[in-house]
Design a protein around this motif. Structure first.
Motif, PDB file in Angstrom:
ATOM      1  N   LEU A 148       0.828  -1.199   0.000  1.00 35.27           N
ATOM      2  CA  LEU A 148       0.000   0.000   0.000  1.00 35.27           C
ATOM      3  C   LEU A 148       0.866   1.254   0.000  1.00 35.27           C
ATOM      4  O   LEU A 148       0.577   2.221  -0.721  1.00 35.27           O
ATOM      5  CB  LEU A 148      -0.938   0.008   1.208  1.00 35.27           C
ATOM      6  CG  LEU A 148      -1.831   1.249   1.346  1.00 35.27           C
ATOM      7  CD1 LEU A 148      -2.682   1.474   0.098  1.00 35.27           C
ATOM      8  CD2 LEU A 148      -2.724   1.146   2.587  1.00 35.27           C
ATOM      9  N   CYS A 249      -8.181  -3.751   2.536  1.00 35.11           N
ATOM     10  CA  CYS A 249      -7.366  -4.626   1.696  1.00 35.11           C
ATOM     11  C   CYS A 249      -8.041  -5.983   1.566  1.00 35.11           C
ATOM     12  O   CYS A 249      -8.417  -6.606   2.569  1.00 35.11           O
ATOM     13  CB  CYS A 249      -5.967  -4.789   2.279  1.00 35.11           C
ATOM     14  SG  CYS A 249      -4.874  -5.815   1.275  1.00 35.11           S
ATOM     15  N   TYR A 300      -6.746  -2.752  -2.892  1.00 37.61           N
ATOM     16  CA  TYR A 300      -6.997  -1.786  -1.825  1.00 37.61           C
ATOM     17  C   TYR A 300      -8.168  -0.896  -2.219  1.00 37.61           C
ATOM     18  O   TYR A 300      -8.104  -0.192  -3.229  1.00 37.61           O
ATOM     19  CB  TYR A 300      -5.743  -0.944  -1.579  1.00 37.61           C
ATOM     20  CG  TYR A 300      -4.560  -1.764  -1.124  1.00 37.61           C
ATOM     21  CD1 TYR A 300      -4.327  -2.002   0.219  1.00 37.61           C
ATOM     22  CD2 TYR A 300      -3.687  -2.321  -2.052  1.00 37.61           C
ATOM     23  CE1 TYR A 300      -3.249  -2.761   0.639  1.00 37.61           C
ATOM     24  CE2 TYR A 300      -2.605  -3.079  -1.643  1.00 37.61           C
ATOM     25  CZ  TYR A 300      -2.390  -3.301  -0.302  1.00 37.61           C
ATOM     26  OH  TYR A 300      -1.320  -4.056   0.113  1.00 37.61           O
TER      27      TYR A 300
END
Length: 348
Positions: A148, A249, A300
């Motif tokens: 991320l 996620c 995500y």
């Protein structure tokens, strides 16, 4: 290129440094697709930019790749250092090295191995500071966080710093696996309230797991079930007026599937968690796989910014903490509904 000249690259502008920086070679591609080689990737990149005579060498790297060879490599390195552990350096965050590591090592892993992807970009702000709150899982090296951070950096050019468990900074095993000071230099913020508050005061963009270690500890049986949220991120968001950006996620539970936490051994070795799964048989033969994770697709889903938490400034401390706790759990419940909807949509 000598170690000294490599180290000097970090004093140059990034566009110049990375042009002459670390090149992902055929051996690195081999290490990417051969799980015991992941630890080699991290250490080779570090040694390209830093003088590290106490780090692993080529003979030891080759031993990593053989069943049981890591133990012989460990013995050789221990003898080479005069029968002692590597020195633990206290280094500061180096944004230039973080950028080099992201571009030269993380980017290929995120693109070709985890196939990381940001969804719902319309919710992503243009600027910080932010507390990016994400469901953390997988019971493995924190690849969901690192992926991320890399994707946000690619999308917005942000310098993103994750809150990391204390074990990544000071556990005695870490100084053997990873270079001394590695977590600090890459921007890790110790998961302690004082360090968290200092980073918030500096108006940074921080990655945070509201579940804390309860996230990965829940194991495979309770995958995608959000655990109780800590309240520190709500408190600091309110105190310093820093927005919270929730991100969900999907795929991170499969980083190390079919796991349960072996609590007795976890406590014995003072580890944050000790996953028991069929993969542990391979880990015994190849300890360098400790930074590896299963191939999975990490997606995500960016949620709208949370309204800033508000507390009554005239209320007593107990009432304030109760209100913040309730706000944190309401957010957890809302995000759990969103995760369930995403999973239902995925399976339909």
């Amino acid at each position: 290129m000598t170690n000294q000249s490599s180290e000097n690259l970090l004093n140059l502008p990034l566009e110049i440094a990375t042009d002459n920086g670390y090149k992902f070679s055929w051996f690195d591609w081999f290490c990417l697709w051969y799980p015991p080689g992941w630890l080699i990737l991290f250490n080779r990149h570090w040694q390209h930019y830093h003088q590290d005579p106490e780090g692993w060498n080529w003979l030891e790297y080759i031993l990593f790749l053989l069943p049981g060879g890591f133990y012989l490599a460990l013995l050789i390195r221990w003898l080479r250092l005069g029968c002692r552990a590597p020195k633990q350096n206290i280094d500061e965050f180096n944004p230039e090295y973080q950028k080099a590591f992201s571009k030269e090592v993380l980017a290929p892993i995120v693109k070709y191995y985890f196939q990381g992807e940001l969804k719902q970009l319309e919710h992503l702000p243009q600027t910080g500071p932010l507390i990016v709150a994400m469901n953390h899982a997988g019971m493995s090296f924190p690849w969901d966080f690192l992926t991320l951070a890399e994707l946000l950096s690619q999308e917005r050019g942000w310098t993103v710093q994750p809150l990391a468990g204390i074990s990544l900074f000071e556990h005695p095993w870490m100084v053997w696996w990873l270079p001394a000071g590695w977590s600090n230099v890459l921007g890790g913020v110790r998961a302690e309230f004082k360090a968290f508050e200092t980073a918030i005061q500096q108006r940074k963009i921080l990655l945070y797991a509201p579940e804390g270690l309860r996230g990965p500890l829940k194991g495979w049986r309770r995958r995608y079930q959000l655990q109780k949220f800590d309240v520190s991120f709500m408190q600091l968001s309110d105190r310093y007026q820093v927005p919270i950006l929730p991100v969900l996620c999907v795929g991170n539970e499969y980083l190390h599937p079919l796991t349960i936490n072996w609590q007795k051994l976890q406590r014995l070795f003072k580890l944050p968690f000790l996953p028991l799964s069929p993969l542990m048989l391979l880990l015994i033969l190849f300890p360098s796989m400790g930074v590896w994770a299963m191939k999975t697709r990490l997606r995500y889903f960016i949620q709208p910014l949370e309204p800033l938490a508000t507390t009554d400034k005239f209320a007593n401390s107990h009432t304030k903490r109760t209100n913040v706790y309730q706000q944190a759990q309401k957010l957890r419940e809302k995000l759990q509904i969103q995760i369930n909807q995403l999973l239902n949509h995925q399976s339909s």
